[in-house]
Motif scaffolding. Structure first.
Motif, PDB file in Angstrom:
ATOM      1  N   SER A  92       0.850  -1.186   0.000  1.00 34.27           N
ATOM      2  CA  SER A  92       0.000   0.000   0.000  1.00 34.27           C
ATOM      3  C   SER A  92       0.885   1.235   0.000  1.00 34.27           C
ATOM      4  O   SER A  92       1.612   1.474   0.956  1.00 34.27           O
ATOM      5  CB  SER A  92      -0.924   0.016   1.214  1.00 34.27           C
ATOM      6  N   LEU A  93       0.843   1.985  -1.083  1.00 34.57           N
ATOM      7  CA  LEU A  93       1.563   3.247  -1.177  1.00 34.57           C
ATOM      8  C   LEU A  93       0.548   4.368  -1.225  1.00 34.57           C
ATOM      9  O   LEU A  93      -0.434   4.287  -1.954  1.00 34.57           O
ATOM     10  CB  LEU A  93       2.431   3.296  -2.446  1.00 34.57           C
ATOM     11  N   GLU A  94       0.823   5.407  -0.468  1.00 33.68           N
ATOM     12  CA  GLU A  94      -0.150   6.477  -0.382  1.00 33.68           C
ATOM     13  C   GLU A  94       0.404   7.794  -0.922  1.00 33.68           C
ATOM     14  O   GLU A  94       1.574   8.109  -0.748  1.00 33.68           O
ATOM     15  CB  GLU A  94      -0.600   6.668   1.061  1.00 33.68           C
ATOM     16  N   CYS A  95      -0.464   8.519  -1.542  1.00 27.91           N
ATOM     17  CA  CYS A  95      -0.128   9.824  -2.103  1.00 27.91           C
ATOM     18  C   CYS A  95      -1.240  10.795  -1.726  1.00 27.91           C
ATOM     19  O   CYS A  95      -2.422  10.491  -1.936  1.00 27.91           O
ATOM     20  CB  CYS A  95       0.006   9.720  -3.618  1.00 27.91           C
ATOM     21  N   LEU A 146       0.835   3.848 -14.895  1.00 33.18           N
ATOM     22  CA  LEU A 146       0.112   2.696 -14.360  1.00 33.18           C
ATOM     23  C   LEU A 146      -1.387   2.985 -14.244  1.00 33.18           C
ATOM     24  O   LEU A 146      -2.225   2.218 -14.708  1.00 33.18           O
ATOM     25  CB  LEU A 146       0.665   2.333 -12.982  1.00 33.18           C
ATOM     26  N   PHE A 147      -1.701   4.091 -13.583  1.00 35.13           N
ATOM     27  CA  PHE A 147      -3.097   4.448 -13.344  1.00 35.13           C
ATOM     28  C   PHE A 147      -3.246   5.960 -13.399  1.00 35.13           C
ATOM     29  O   PHE A 147      -2.326   6.693 -13.074  1.00 35.13           O
ATOM     30  CB  PHE A 147      -3.583   3.982 -11.958  1.00 35.13           C
ATOM     31  N   ALA A 164      -5.343   0.513  -7.984  1.00 34.65           N
ATOM     32  CA  ALA A 164      -5.311   1.857  -7.416  1.00 34.65           C
ATOM     33  C   ALA A 164      -6.699   2.236  -6.942  1.00 34.65           C
ATOM     34  O   ALA A 164      -7.704   1.733  -7.451  1.00 34.65           O
ATOM     35  CB  ALA A 164      -4.814   2.868  -8.445  1.00 34.65           C
ATOM     36  N   SER A 165      -6.734   3.124  -5.967  1.00 39.57           N
ATOM     37  CA  SER A 165      -8.012   3.623  -5.470  1.00 39.57           C
ATOM     38  C   SER A 165      -7.881   5.097  -5.131  1.00 39.57           C
ATOM     39  O   SER A 165      -6.782   5.591  -4.834  1.00 39.57           O
ATOM     40  CB  SER A 165      -8.462   2.824  -4.237  1.00 39.57           C
ATOM     41  N   PHE A 224      -4.609   9.257  -3.245  1.00 39.36           N
ATOM     42  CA  PHE A 224      -4.490   8.249  -4.301  1.00 39.36           C
ATOM     43  C   PHE A 224      -3.623   7.127  -3.758  1.00 39.36           C
ATOM     44  O   PHE A 224      -2.509   7.363  -3.294  1.00 39.36           O
ATOM     45  CB  PHE A 224      -3.862   8.900  -5.539  1.00 39.36           C
ATOM     46  N   ILE A 225      -4.134   5.893  -3.804  1.00 40.15           N
ATOM     47  CA  ILE A 225      -3.451   4.776  -3.172  1.00 40.15           C
ATOM     48  C   ILE A 225      -3.139   3.714  -4.215  1.00 40.15           C
ATOM     49  O   ILE A 225      -3.991   3.366  -5.053  1.00 40.15           O
ATOM     50  CB  ILE A 225      -4.331   4.174  -2.046  1.00 40.15           C
ATOM     51  N   LEU A 226      -1.929   3.219  -4.158  1.00 41.27           N
ATOM     52  CA  LEU A 226      -1.492   2.131  -5.030  1.00 41.27           C
ATOM     53  C   LEU A 226      -1.343   0.873  -4.176  1.00 41.27           C
ATOM     54  O   LEU A 226      -0.699   0.920  -3.135  1.00 41.27           O
ATOM     55  CB  LEU A 226      -0.166   2.480  -5.692  1.00 41.27           C
ATOM     56  N   SER A 227      -1.941  -0.231  -4.632  1.00 41.40           N
ATOM     57  CA  SER A 227      -1.969  -1.433  -3.804  1.00 41.40           C
ATOM     58  C   SER A 227      -1.643  -2.678  -4.604  1.00 41.40           C
ATOM     59  O   SER A 227      -1.735  -2.691  -5.830  1.00 41.40           O
ATOM     60  CB  SER A 227      -3.373  -1.619  -3.199  1.00 41.40           C
ATOM     61  N   SER A 228      -1.279  -3.692  -3.846  1.00 33.38           N
ATOM     62  CA  SER A 228      -1.152  -5.027  -4.413  1.00 33.38           C
ATOM     63  C   SER A 228      -1.492  -6.034  -3.317  1.00 33.38           C
ATOM     64  O   SER A 228      -1.154  -5.823  -2.154  1.00 33.38           O
ATOM     65  CB  SER A 228       0.258  -5.270  -4.935  1.00 33.38           C
ATOM     66  N   LYS A 229      -2.118  -7.132  -3.715  1.00 29.47           N
ATOM     67  CA  LYS A 229      -2.411  -8.176  -2.721  1.00 29.47           C
ATOM     68  C   LYS A 229      -1.206  -9.068  -2.516  1.00 29.47           C
ATOM     69  O   LYS A 229      -0.947  -9.537  -1.413  1.00 29.47           O
ATOM     70  CB  LYS A 229      -3.616  -8.992  -3.186  1.00 29.47           C
ATOM     71  N   LYS A 230      -0.453  -9.308  -3.615  1.00 36.18           N
ATOM     72  CA  LYS A 230       0.720 -10.173  -3.531  1.00 36.18           C
ATOM     73  C   LYS A 230       1.792  -9.647  -4.461  1.00 36.18           C
ATOM     74  O   LYS A 230       1.666  -9.730  -5.682  1.00 36.18           O
ATOM     75  CB  LYS A 230       0.381 -11.611  -3.933  1.00 36.18           C
TER      76      LYS A 230
END
Lengths: 111, 112
Positions: free
Chosen positions: B20-23, B47-48, B66-67, B74-80
């Motif tokens: 989880s990266l946050e901006c 990417l997004f 991303a969400s 703006f959040i960049l995420s990954s489950k794995k």
């Protein structure tokens, strides 16, 4: 669509040499164009921008760029480079909600 | 003027772990927001991008998502995470269509 290309992958110059980095874009309509610089380990910073008007644009740190519509070009220039100009340079253009970057040119200035 | 906060600055994560990266953006409202990845020695890959809350467009199929839960977040995420997710991630904002983009300081992600 818009694509941005940069001619040179890596440019090596000695201090006080003149610089010209090439940038070409593809979109035939109205364009806005930008040059960004990324110093080692840092984020991207805006060097200069072109929206309309005078095709010769002056930016920070002595850089300038010339918009030539007939050539679809926006080349970056500096009359005399310094060691501190060593960085990666990106040409960019927004297109719709997208923001398209060229692949970048790495500039190495030798002291 | 706008300020873009991005964190963390560096991150080392094992393969298979979540991300989880946050901006967050200050000093403006309703910006266009972007996530780019920059691999070593290569250019920026978009990417997004997002033009508003809950509106996300993806440029490439990938392991990331991303969400945008708030106007200036703006959040960049990954489950794995995969090894190939390593890189330098940059958040950017654009105040209006056609204008210049402003960048955050970036997050250097190393997946081990």
């Amino acid at each position: 669509a818009q694509s941005v290309s940069q001619h040179n992958h890596h440019v090596i110059l000695s201090e006080a040499a003149s610089l010209e980095l090439g940038c070409n874009y593809s979109y035939g309509g109205t364009v806005n164009l930008f040059w960004y610089v990324q110093y080692p380990g840092q984020h991207l910073q805006l060097l200069l921008k072109y929206f309309s008007g005078d095709p010769l644009v002056k930016g920070i740190k002595g850089f300038e760029a010339e918009f030539i519509k007939s050539k679809f070009s926006f080349n970056l220039r500096k009359p005399s480079v310094q060691w501190s100009d060593t960085a990666e340079y990106f040409c960019a253009s927004p297109y719709g909600q997208n923001f398209v970057f060229g692949p970048g040119t790495r500039l190495s200035v030798l002291p | 003027s706008q300020t873009i906060h991005q964190w963390p600055a560096t991150l080392v994560q094992p393969v298979g772990s979540p991300l989880s990266l946050e901006c967050t953006v200050e000093g403006t409202s309703n910006p266009n927001l972007y996530w780019y990845r920059q691999a070593a020695g290569r250019g920026l890959q978009l990417l997004f991008y997002s033009i508003g809350i809950g509106q996300i467009s993806s440029e490439v199929p990938q392991n990331l998502s991303a969400s945008r839960p708030q106007d200036r977040q703006f959040i960049l995420s990954s489950k794995k995470l995969l090894l190939s997710d390593s890189g330098f991630y940059l958040c950017a904002c654009q105040l209006r269509e056609g204008a210049e983009a402003f960048f955050g300081q970036g997050t250097r992600l190393t997946v081990v």
